[in-house]
Design an enzyme around this catalytic site. Sequence first.
Site, mmCIF file in Angstrom:
data_model
loop_
_atom_site.group_PDB
_atom_site.id
_atom_site.type_symbol
_atom_site.label_atom_id
_atom_site.label_comp_id
_atom_site.label_asym_id
_atom_site.label_seq_id
_atom_site.Cartn_x
_atom_site.Cartn_y
_atom_site.Cartn_z
ATOM 1 N N ASP A 129 57.565 80.713 -78.980
ATOM 2 C CA ASP A 129 58.000 79.827 -80.079
ATOM 3 C C ASP A 129 56.826 79.178 -80.808
ATOM 4 O O ASP A 129 56.940 78.055 -81.308
ATOM 5 C CB ASP A 129 58.968 78.741 -79.570
ATOM 6 C CG ASP A 129 60.091 79.334 -78.752
ATOM 7 O OD1 ASP A 129 60.657 80.332 -79.203
ATOM 8 O OD2 ASP A 129 60.395 78.799 -77.669
ATOM 9 N N LYS A 181 54.934 82.780 -84.340
ATOM 10 C CA LYS A 181 54.265 84.080 -84.528
ATOM 11 C C LYS A 181 54.876 84.871 -85.678
ATOM 12 O O LYS A 181 54.170 85.509 -86.453
ATOM 13 C CB LYS A 181 54.375 84.940 -83.254
ATOM 14 C CG LYS A 181 53.719 84.357 -82.048
ATOM 15 C CD LYS A 181 53.979 85.216 -80.825
ATOM 16 C CE LYS A 181 55.394 85.178 -80.298
ATOM 17 N NZ LYS A 181 55.817 83.892 -79.748
ATOM 18 N N GLY A 195 63.171 85.169 -80.173
ATOM 19 C CA GLY A 195 63.872 84.689 -81.367
ATOM 20 C C GLY A 195 62.818 84.401 -82.414
ATOM 21 O O GLY A 195 62.078 83.430 -82.302
ATOM 22 N N HIS A 196 62.686 85.283 -83.389
ATOM 23 C CA HIS A 196 61.617 85.159 -84.377
ATOM 24 C C HIS A 196 62.196 84.749 -85.724
ATOM 25 O O HIS A 196 62.951 85.495 -86.338
ATOM 26 C CB HIS A 196 60.853 86.487 -84.488
ATOM 27 C CG HIS A 196 60.093 86.825 -83.233
ATOM 28 N ND1 HIS A 196 59.697 88.083 -82.899
ATOM 29 C CD2 HIS A 196 59.646 86.016 -82.240
ATOM 30 C CE1 HIS A 196 59.035 88.043 -81.742
ATOM 31 N NE2 HIS A 196 58.995 86.793 -81.327
ATOM 32 N N THR A 197 61.832 83.541 -86.166
ATOM 33 C CA THR A 197 62.424 82.995 -87.390
ATOM 34 C C THR A 197 61.454 83.118 -88.564
ATOM 35 O O THR A 197 60.281 82.769 -88.451
ATOM 36 C CB THR A 197 62.766 81.503 -87.167
ATOM 37 O OG1 THR A 197 63.546 81.416 -85.973
ATOM 38 C CG2 THR A 197 63.562 80.932 -88.328
ATOM 39 N N GLN A 249 57.351 86.187 -76.844
ATOM 40 C CA GLN A 249 57.066 85.154 -75.834
ATOM 41 C C GLN A 249 55.615 84.659 -76.018
ATOM 42 O O GLN A 249 55.139 84.630 -77.138
ATOM 43 C CB GLN A 249 57.318 85.662 -74.402
ATOM 44 C CG GLN A 249 58.803 85.892 -74.091
ATOM 45 C CD GLN A 249 59.345 87.207 -74.587
ATOM 46 O OE1 GLN A 249 58.764 88.249 -74.352
ATOM 47 N NE2 GLN A 249 60.467 87.191 -75.274
ATOM 48 N N SER A 296 49.077 76.772 -90.360
ATOM 49 C CA SER A 296 50.390 76.872 -91.006
ATOM 50 C C SER A 296 50.961 75.466 -91.162
ATOM 51 O O SER A 296 51.025 74.696 -90.200
ATOM 52 C CB SER A 296 51.291 77.750 -90.138
ATOM 53 O OG SER A 296 52.616 77.556 -90.503
HETATM 54 P P1 IMP Z 1 63.805 85.707 -69.695
HETATM 55 O O1 IMP Z 1 62.649 86.450 -70.256
HETATM 56 O O2 IMP Z 1 64.991 85.730 -70.613
HETATM 57 O O3 IMP Z 1 64.172 86.110 -68.305
HETATM 58 O O4 IMP Z 1 63.387 84.165 -69.577
HETATM 59 C C1 IMP Z 1 62.326 83.741 -68.735
HETATM 60 C C2 IMP Z 1 61.669 82.484 -69.288
HETATM 61 O O5 IMP Z 1 61.009 82.808 -70.512
HETATM 62 C C3 IMP Z 1 62.654 81.364 -69.634
HETATM 63 O O6 IMP Z 1 62.017 80.110 -69.409
HETATM 64 C C4 IMP Z 1 62.907 81.560 -71.112
HETATM 65 O O7 IMP Z 1 63.315 80.380 -71.754
HETATM 66 C C5 IMP Z 1 61.534 82.009 -71.570
HETATM 67 N N1 IMP Z 1 61.568 82.849 -72.771
HETATM 68 C C6 IMP Z 1 61.936 84.137 -72.865
HETATM 69 N N2 IMP Z 1 61.806 84.572 -74.118
HETATM 70 C C7 IMP Z 1 61.336 83.545 -74.831
HETATM 71 C C8 IMP Z 1 60.961 83.392 -76.205
HETATM 72 O O8 IMP Z 1 61.013 84.300 -77.028
HETATM 73 N N3 IMP Z 1 60.500 82.155 -76.558
HETATM 74 C C9 IMP Z 1 60.365 81.139 -75.665
HETATM 75 N N4 IMP Z 1 60.696 81.244 -74.380
HETATM 76 C C10 IMP Z 1 61.177 82.439 -73.973
#
Ligand code: IMP
Length: 403
Positions: A13, A16, A40-42, A229, A390
């Site tokens: 978050d 990126k 989740g890419h906004t 991530q 940014s």
């Molecule tokens: P998982 O990858 O869905 O199993 O989540 C594992 C951990 O990574 C959790 O704490 C999620 O909230 C975090 N996480 C997974 N994808 C994202 C992302 O795109 N942004 C922020 N945190 C993420």
Amino acid sequence: MSVDVVLGLQWGDEGKAKIVDNLAPRYDIVARFQGGANAGHTINVDGVKYVLHLIPSGFLYKDKVCVIGNGVVLDPIELQKEYTALTQSRREFGQLIISDSAHLILPTHKMIDQALEDLRKNKIGTTAKGIGPCYSDKAQRFGVTLKSYRDRSVNLTEVIEYQLRQLEGIYRDPHFMNDKDSFVEWDKRWKEWYAAVDWVLNNFKVTNTSQYLNQAIRDGKKILAEGAQGTMLDIDHGTYPHVTSSNCISGAVCTGLGISPKHINDIYGVFKAYCTRVGEGDFDGEISGSTAAYIAEKGREVGATTGRPRRIGWLSIRHLKQAIEINGVTKLVMTKVDVLNGLSRVGLVNLSSPIVAKSYIGWTDLQDVRFHRFIADVEIELDQQIALVSIGADRQSIIELTT
Ligand code: IMP
């Protein structure tokens, strides 16, 4: 060298997608190399907000080729939903190409993800999108790739039997299927999944993207690799066990796209002027109260995938330094600095000893000398200049500080 990389230096978050969207005009291809629909890419363009989960952030340009690489785990149902929602707008989009070696997320992967989270005392805070179980089946050699599905070389009956055994093991009850709500829709879920995989195969070029990208490199094309991530969520280098199940660092570009490290040039390391994290785990410098609420509201710090509120903390220098080193960052990008405007105090934590935390008098706007002092201190601490800053949600709100 034809490949540049954009990746996150914190807990995801970092903004990126906005950076990828801003840089994309300089490239021919934008490629995702890891993760899945947990991302989740906004992107905000002309007041319209687009949220991408699986599709690379170059998709908003009609002349770009977007590649979902072999390192991504692909949920066909999520892809269909995302693509359909996006293409309902009148905008023209890029071309999407998908690796035939990408592993498919099965309906059971999401069930196992949730079941394991329920079982754990020490929760991960997973998005429950089935990412971990899919990667783990890949490692067990029980995965289903798009290619093996298309060629009918995978024995799906055996795979489903293996999935059931895993669920049975987690629930420790051979009759669990009768008790769990999720099984009520078992047939419907699989039907939906089969239809979505067929939709993917019928609508996109599904191919050996490693070969495609290497040919593109030979043809002199420029590629931007987009991470999901962030480094602190990396399975090896993050805050284990509160991490995701893939490598999110620059090293993963080579495995996740099937290209050599010799092609990699710039590595854009993106970090926010403060920290956030969704889910559980250590989070030094975490703040609460009215300051956290101010940042959360102004920065819209709510998970783009899960809708969960993000935890807020001051910028942690130690974590950032470690991330810069591991990734070999050549261009530092600081995002969301405007969110801190108007605070009476702003903090930095985990600075080099003997000072571990510092508090700054806040600034009103980005012309304020106090803001420039804050940036200068961050650069001294990191021993690296910041290339881009940014300062707002929209595509154009980026200032270039160094080249
Ligand atoms: P998982 O990858 O869905 O199993 O989540 C594992 C951990 O990574 C959790 O704490 C999620 O909230 C975090 N996480 C997974 N994808 C994202 C992302 O795109 N942004 C922020 N945190 C993420």
